[in-house]
Scaffold this active site. Sequence first.
Site, PDB file in Angstrom:
ATOM      1  N   GLY A  22      -1.920   1.591  -0.088  1.00 39.38           N
ATOM      2  CA  GLY A  22      -0.714   1.476  -0.915  1.00 39.38           C
ATOM      3  C   GLY A  22       0.012   0.164  -0.648  1.00 39.38           C
ATOM      4  O   GLY A  22      -0.581  -0.793  -0.146  1.00 39.38           O
ATOM      5  N   GLY A  27      -3.013  -9.269  -4.086  1.00 35.90           N
ATOM      6  CA  GLY A  27      -4.340  -9.211  -3.454  1.00 35.90           C
ATOM      7  C   GLY A  27      -5.081  -7.965  -3.921  1.00 35.90           C
ATOM      8  O   GLY A  27      -6.246  -8.022  -4.344  1.00 35.90           O
ATOM      9  N   HIS A  28      -4.383  -6.821  -3.871  1.00 39.59           N
ATOM     10  CA  HIS A  28      -4.989  -5.578  -4.367  1.00 39.59           C
ATOM     11  C   HIS A  28      -5.296  -5.701  -5.859  1.00 39.59           C
ATOM     12  O   HIS A  28      -6.341  -5.245  -6.330  1.00 39.59           O
ATOM     13  CB  HIS A  28      -4.047  -4.386  -4.164  1.00 39.59           C
ATOM     14  CG  HIS A  28      -3.720  -4.094  -2.735  1.00 39.59           C
ATOM     15  ND1 HIS A  28      -2.482  -4.338  -2.191  1.00 39.59           N
ATOM     16  CD2 HIS A  28      -4.472  -3.583  -1.737  1.00 39.59           C
ATOM     17  CE1 HIS A  28      -2.482  -3.964  -0.916  1.00 39.59           C
ATOM     18  NE2 HIS A  28      -3.679  -3.506  -0.613  1.00 39.59           N
ATOM     19  N   GLN A  52      -6.110   4.586  12.088  1.00 46.28           N
ATOM     20  CA  GLN A  52      -6.363   3.173  12.360  1.00 46.28           C
ATOM     21  C   GLN A  52      -5.141   2.456  12.935  1.00 46.28           C
ATOM     22  O   GLN A  52      -5.153   1.247  13.070  1.00 46.28           O
ATOM     23  CB  GLN A  52      -6.908   2.462  11.119  1.00 46.28           C
ATOM     24  CG  GLN A  52      -5.932   2.299   9.970  1.00 46.28           C
ATOM     25  CD  GLN A  52      -6.622   1.725   8.735  1.00 46.28           C
ATOM     26  OE1 GLN A  52      -7.354   2.420   8.046  1.00 46.28           O
ATOM     27  NE2 GLN A  52      -6.403   0.445   8.456  1.00 46.28           N
ATOM     28  N   GLY A 138     -10.858  -6.908   0.657  1.00 42.62           N
ATOM     29  CA  GLY A 138     -10.341  -8.279   0.665  1.00 42.62           C
ATOM     30  C   GLY A 138     -10.871  -9.054   1.871  1.00 42.62           C
ATOM     31  O   GLY A 138     -11.011  -8.490   2.966  1.00 42.62           O
ATOM     32  N   VAL A 167      -5.887 -13.827  -1.572  1.00 39.10           N
ATOM     33  CA  VAL A 167      -4.881 -14.289  -2.539  1.00 39.10           C
ATOM     34  C   VAL A 167      -3.666 -14.755  -1.726  1.00 39.10           C
ATOM     35  O   VAL A 167      -3.244 -14.070  -0.789  1.00 39.10           O
ATOM     36  CB  VAL A 167      -4.486 -13.164  -3.524  1.00 39.10           C
ATOM     37  CG1 VAL A 167      -3.432 -13.655  -4.507  1.00 39.10           C
ATOM     38  CG2 VAL A 167      -5.717 -12.656  -4.263  1.00 39.10           C
ATOM     39  N   SER A 176      -0.026  -9.895   2.125  1.00 36.76           N
ATOM     40  CA  SER A 176      -0.243  -8.755   3.006  1.00 36.76           C
ATOM     41  C   SER A 176       0.897  -7.777   2.787  1.00 36.76           C
ATOM     42  O   SER A 176       2.036  -8.191   2.553  1.00 36.76           O
ATOM     43  CB  SER A 176      -0.220  -9.227   4.465  1.00 36.76           C
ATOM     44  OG  SER A 176       0.018  -8.131   5.334  1.00 36.76           O
ATOM     45  N   ARG A 178       2.278  -6.241   4.956  1.00 34.73           N
ATOM     46  CA  ARG A 178       3.196  -6.391   6.095  1.00 34.73           C
ATOM     47  C   ARG A 178       4.159  -7.567   5.924  1.00 34.73           C
ATOM     48  O   ARG A 178       5.092  -7.707   6.721  1.00 34.73           O
ATOM     49  CB  ARG A 178       2.405  -6.536   7.397  1.00 34.73           C
ATOM     50  CG  ARG A 178       1.707  -5.231   7.793  1.00 34.73           C
ATOM     51  CD  ARG A 178       1.115  -5.290   9.189  1.00 34.73           C
ATOM     52  NE  ARG A 178       0.742  -3.974   9.681  1.00 34.73           N
ATOM     53  CZ  ARG A 178      -0.484  -3.453   9.604  1.00 34.73           C
ATOM     54  NH1 ARG A 178      -1.466  -4.133   9.047  1.00 34.73           N
ATOM     55  NH2 ARG A 178      -0.729  -2.241  10.064  1.00 34.73           N
TER      56      ARG A 178
HETATM   57  O1  PAF Z   1      -7.668  -2.713   4.379  1.00 36.29           O
HETATM   58  C1  PAF Z   1      -7.054  -1.625   4.222  1.00 36.29           C
HETATM   59  O2  PAF Z   1      -6.114  -1.497   3.443  1.00 36.29           O
HETATM   60  C2  PAF Z   1      -7.503  -0.429   5.035  1.00 36.29           C
HETATM   61  O3  PAF Z   1      -7.968  -0.804   6.300  1.00 36.29           O
HETATM   62  C3  PAF Z   1      -8.551   0.439   4.311  1.00 36.29           C
HETATM   63  C4  PAF Z   1      -9.823  -0.320   4.072  1.00 36.29           C
HETATM   64  C5  PAF Z   1      -7.979   0.938   2.987  1.00 36.29           C
HETATM   65  C6  PAF Z   1      -8.898   1.656   5.176  1.00 36.29           C
HETATM   66  O4  PAF Z   1      -7.784   2.436   5.447  1.00 36.29           O
END
Ligand code: PAF
Length: 284
Positions: A22, A27-28, A52, A138, A167, A176, A178
């Site tokens: 999300g 970039g997305h 993660q 990405g 991007v 990013s 973040r």
């Molecule tokens: O790059 C990300 O946004 C995350 O690491 C991913 C690949 C969606 C896995 O949670």
Amino acid sequence: MKEKARQARAENRIIGLVPTMGALHEGHASLIARAKRECSPLCASIFVNPKQFGPNEDFAKYPRTFESDCEKMKRGRVEALFVPEAAEMYPKDFSTYVYVEGLSERLEGKSRPGHFRGVTTVVMKLLQIVQPHRAYFGRKDAQQARIIMQMAGDLNLDSEIVVCPIVREPDGLALSSRNVYLNPEQRKAATVLSRALEAAKKEMEAGSRDAPHLQDTLRRKLDSERLAAVDYAEIVDAESFEPVVRVNRACYIVLAVFIGKTRLIDNLYVEPKSSGSDELVFHL
Ligand code: PAF
């Protein structure tokens, strides 16, 4: 989701997947646009994967912007949006993990123990559920993309892993989710990552191939920014992510830098123009 995927596969359609956490940005959007050109149906997922994030990382405060993400997915003509709950992905008795040895222990893996185990586990689950022919990632997370490719090969997955360019903002900052943590002063300082990569690129364009020398250039540039604290600045082989001595093959220059409390990563991909050539091509 699995039922839909089975149906699409039975109809010989090409399923595309853009996995995300999300907080979508351009970039997305570029991953979605590429996947849309190449696949139908196009599926995207939104899941802020708790596995993660380390115990002292930003899982709780990670930006969650579901409404605007949905709008962006609609605009990108995503046909299926998969938004699982954590309890669905990881029920109480969940006990199976996917781990890519070696590659997961370096750089990001060293600084963020357990991070890649969480990434490969969730990506494996998403690939199993959505059954995509092609899944899009990405290149900003270059080590992540490399590890996912290794996993897909090692485990004979049916999904092709597609890695798309970084991007950037007009001033060079890599997009990013973040970046929203940065205050205006930090936002300005954050351009030091791309400025350092540009400086190394310039030296390579002038003929420099010596990795320790290029690393000095990176360090000098990064250290000149008062708000930056370097985690790593390395030049690594693009396959193994092991340090190189000379840039005479495909390499990544990888950076991880704290700007205040925000940890940013960026990279420059370098490869010989043609096999055996000393001339380099740069992908910033
Ligand atoms: O790059 C990300 O946004 C995350 O690491 C991913 C690949 C969606 C896995 O949670």
